[in-house]
Design an enzyme around this catalytic site. Structure first.
Site, mmCIF file in Angstrom:
data_model
loop_
_atom_site.group_PDB
_atom_site.id
_atom_site.type_symbol
_atom_site.label_atom_id
_atom_site.label_comp_id
_atom_site.label_asym_id
_atom_site.label_seq_id
_atom_site.Cartn_x
_atom_site.Cartn_y
_atom_site.Cartn_z
ATOM 1 N N ARG A 55 0.845 -1.195 0.000
ATOM 2 C CA ARG A 55 0.000 0.000 0.000
ATOM 3 C C ARG A 55 0.887 1.255 0.000
ATOM 4 O O ARG A 55 1.891 1.323 0.699
ATOM 5 C CB ARG A 55 -0.945 -0.025 1.202
ATOM 6 C CG ARG A 55 -1.950 -1.168 1.082
ATOM 7 C CD ARG A 55 -2.807 -1.342 2.299
ATOM 8 N NE ARG A 55 -3.798 -0.274 2.428
ATOM 9 C CZ ARG A 55 -4.743 -0.263 3.372
ATOM 10 N NH1 ARG A 55 -4.797 -1.240 4.254
ATOM 11 N NH2 ARG A 55 -5.613 0.722 3.432
ATOM 12 N N ASP A 110 -15.656 2.362 3.392
ATOM 13 C CA ASP A 110 -15.798 1.129 4.154
ATOM 14 C C ASP A 110 -17.187 0.505 4.017
ATOM 15 O O ASP A 110 -17.372 -0.676 4.329
ATOM 16 C CB ASP A 110 -15.494 1.371 5.633
ATOM 17 C CG ASP A 110 -14.000 1.529 5.898
ATOM 18 O OD1 ASP A 110 -13.202 1.176 5.010
ATOM 19 O OD2 ASP A 110 -13.634 2.012 6.986
ATOM 20 N N ARG A 138 -11.138 -4.751 -3.036
ATOM 21 C CA ARG A 138 -12.493 -4.975 -2.529
ATOM 22 C C ARG A 138 -13.563 -4.937 -3.615
ATOM 23 O O ARG A 138 -14.619 -5.566 -3.467
ATOM 24 C CB ARG A 138 -12.820 -3.967 -1.425
ATOM 25 C CG ARG A 138 -12.196 -4.351 -0.094
ATOM 26 C CD ARG A 138 -12.652 -3.470 1.035
ATOM 27 N NE ARG A 138 -12.035 -3.921 2.281
ATOM 28 C CZ ARG A 138 -11.861 -3.162 3.343
ATOM 29 N NH1 ARG A 138 -12.262 -1.898 3.315
ATOM 30 N NH2 ARG A 138 -11.294 -3.657 4.427
#
Length: 413
Positions: free
Chosen positions: A117, A292, A323
């Site tokens: 990341r 999120d 995701r």
């Protein structure tokens, strides 16, 4: 750990864990404060433990109770330290500037996808202000030097965590500083959360009309006692479960909160309103400020009445998993119809899902999505690597079973 979940409605009361976002911030502020702070209502997880251990390594004195932490702030910072962030991006990005402000020579370590990341904005900006990075695009890496005040130019479309990390550090420096946003800030509610927490510990930040942040130097964090509030990003799983026909009462959720993920209530309320009035129960959501929520929103959209669309979610490709791909594969493997776009997801409704085996991709939010989706499946769902929920909500499957969910550990050949 692989879990097999049999379709069953959830019913009962659950106490939502404390906000991980708020807890990270409170721990850091308390560790930087003079005196003793008591943080209560804490639910421990791997991410929170990582932040606690690093602040202790930096020089804070920490005493953990069952659900509270007593912190004596850093009086004399360590000269050198090892900072194992585990898989927590928040811990890494919050504490790089803090270590630099304290002048601690630090080796940062990480696991999972964390070493990949990006920390590019810090390397570029902090390297111009007295900090040296020995970094080869992965972890571990070494950082040394003492951060100097001044102007820091940051992009707003990578992660708000970079802004939060600098906000924690800048009040400690000699001289005033400014964070200048070079592009619109995404996930701004998380920065608002940071500023709100800093104010509780006696430190101020000025947001300018242009969207920049001015921070006076030589400020002093003051010890404070703080009660953690429930986490809306975790509550979202059970709010969506209720929309799918379950009956879960949620405790520890504040009526008022600056948490951006409180948006889940508005989205579900609008879908229910449309359904009751004969309109398509679907949503078009810009997830710029609520990344999120995206995985569980995909589950919500799967059981709407029209096509739901999520945009502003490009950054989710560099979370614990990609995701966007992970949640689409999860739902499609169970019989859903989700399309991945460059910036988000397009979710077509289906009347029900069948069972099957799905991969958590080592991502806590994907595993919890699978468990909620299983309540509307016709057959059992097997979740591979379900232990990843320990990252943020270690008791999730205990709570799930206390609500009547049927989850059994299995071994796959």
């Amino acid at each position: 750990m692989n879990l097999q979940i049999k379709p069953h409605k959830l019913k009962g009361t659950v106490s939502i864990p404390s906000s991980k976002s708020i807890t990270h911030r409170a721990i850091i502020c308390a560790a930087l404060a003079g005196g003793i702070s008591n943080l209560s209502g804490i639910d421990y997880s791997k991410d929170i433990d990582a932040t606690l251990q690093i602040m202790e390594a930096f020089g804070a004195h920490i005493k953990k109770g069952d659900s509270n932490v007593v912190l004596s702030g850093i009086v004399s910072a360590s000269h050198t330290s090892i900072a194992d962030c585990c898989e927590s991006g928040s811990t890494l990005r919050f504490l790089i500037p803090v270590a630099a402000a304290l002048g601690i020579r630090t080796e940062f370590r990480g696991q999972g996808r964390l070493p990949q990341r990006p920390i590019t904005p810090f390397i570029r900006e902090l390297s111009q202000k007295g900090v040296t990075f020995h970094y080869d695009n992965t972890m571990p890496f070494l950082m040394e030097g003492k951060l100097q005040s001044g102007a820091f130019r940051l992009e707003g479309d990578i992660s708000s965590q970079f802004i939060t990390g600098l906000l924690f550090a800048l009040p400690l420096l000699d001289g005033d500083s400014e964070i200048i946003m070079t592009s619109p800030l995404q996930s701004k509610p998380y920065v608002d959360l940071t500023i709100d927490c800093m104010q509780k510990f006696g430190v101020s930040v000025e947001e300018t009309p242009e969207g920049n942040y001015k921070v006076r130097g030589n400020q002093t964090y003051q010890a404070a006692n703080m009660q953690m509030e429930g986490d809306f990003s975790q509550a979202a799983f059970f709010y969506v479960a209720n929309y799918l026909g379950n009956n879960v009462e949620l405790n520890n959720i504040p009526e008022k909160s600056v948490q951006g993920d409180r948006k889940i209530l508005e989205i579900i309320s609008e879908m229910c309103y449309n359904k009751e009035n004969g309109k398509n129960a679907a949503f078009h959501v810009d997830a710029t400020d609520i990344p999120d929520l995206v995985p569980i929103l995909a589950v919500l959209g799967t059981f709407g009445d029209g096509i739901s669309v999520i945009t502003g979610a490009r950054r989710l490709r560099i979370k614990e998993s990609d995701r966007l791909t992970a949640v689409s594969q999860l739902l499609n493997n169970l019989g859903g119809c989700v399309y991945v776009h460059e910036d988000g997801l397009e979710i077509h409704p289906v009347p029900t899902l069948h069972g099957g085996t799905v991969d958590s991709f080592g991502d806590h939010r994907i595993a919890m999505c699978a468990a909620i989706a299983a309540t509307r499946c016709t057959e059992a769902v097997t979740i591979l690597g379900a232990e990843c929920v320990e990252k943020s909500y270690p008791a999730f499957f205990d709570d799930y079973q206390s609500l009547g969910g049927i989850a059994n550990g299995i071994i796959l050949e």
